[in-house]
Design a protein around this motif. Structure first.
Motif: not given
Ligand SMILES: [Zn+2]
Length: 205
Positions: A45, A49, A75, A163-164, A189, A192
């Motif tokens: 990621a 987050y 990304l 988002v994970c 992602t 996280l």
């Protein structure tokens, strides 16, 4: 026409509101990726987050294409040029409400920037029924996704999501893809969450 729109509504950073772009140079994630290990997947990621990244994810959900473009640029560094990128589908209800699937857009832009391809082969079969389910059933995530390609034998796929959190969505997607013969061991992602794993760690890429 585009320049008139830009003149009337100049782009504003989704995180700090500075005028100029969807995510300004101070807010675009620049640290090495975070890595979390799920039972069958490695997740990378752009960061945790919170702060600017959380604001960017929320803006993406609201349909900010300029924010998608900025995130996709970062990304792309996590996507191999020969990758087949599979976006995790948003529920039909959420997509209808927003008229937009930010994750699909993000996957297309990131794959394009990386010189890779996307394959939109997952369908959410029970997403709109999630709200009535028990939390432990939702977390188990069993059978929520279906692979619509008849045969993916030999394909090496990379999952992409915004988002994970617990990782159950990514694991469930991987299960559906493997049932069609694909090999899946990686996900990327944007962010996280704290719960994105006790195994989450920042590594130098
Ligand atoms: Zn900013």
């Amino acid at each position: 026409m585009q320049s008139l729109i830009e003149l009337l509504f100049p782009a504003q950073c989704a995180a700090c509101r500075r005028l100029g772009s969807g995510l300004c140079s101070s807010c675009v994630p620049s640290a090495p990726p975070l890595v979390a290990r799920l039972p069958s997947l490695q997740v990378r990621a752009l960061g945790a987050y919170d702060g600017a990244l959380r604001a960017a994810v929320l803006a993406l959900k609201d349909g900010r294409r300029d924010v998608a473009q900025a995130l996709a640029g970062r990304l792309a560094a996590l996507v191999a040029t020969d990758a087949l990128v599979v976006p995790v589908p948003t529920s039909a209800l959420r997509r209808r409400m927003r008229g937009f699937d930010g994750v699909v857009l993000l996957a297309r832009l990131a794959a394009h920037a990386a010189g890779a391809q996307t394959i939109e082969t997952l369908m959410l079969v029970a997403g709109d029924a999630q709200r009535g389910r028990l939390r432990r059933e939702r977390l188990a995530g069993v059978g929520r996704f279906r692979c619509v390609s008849s045969c993916l034998a030999g394909a090496h796929l990379v999952l992409l999501d915004d988002v994970c959190t617990t990782g159950s969505t990514l694991e469930d997607c991987a299960l559906a893809l493997r049932s069609c013969g694909a090999s899946v061991s990686e996900a990327v992602t944007v962010a996280l969450t704290q719960r994105g794993g006790p195994g989450a760690q920042r590594v130098v890429s």
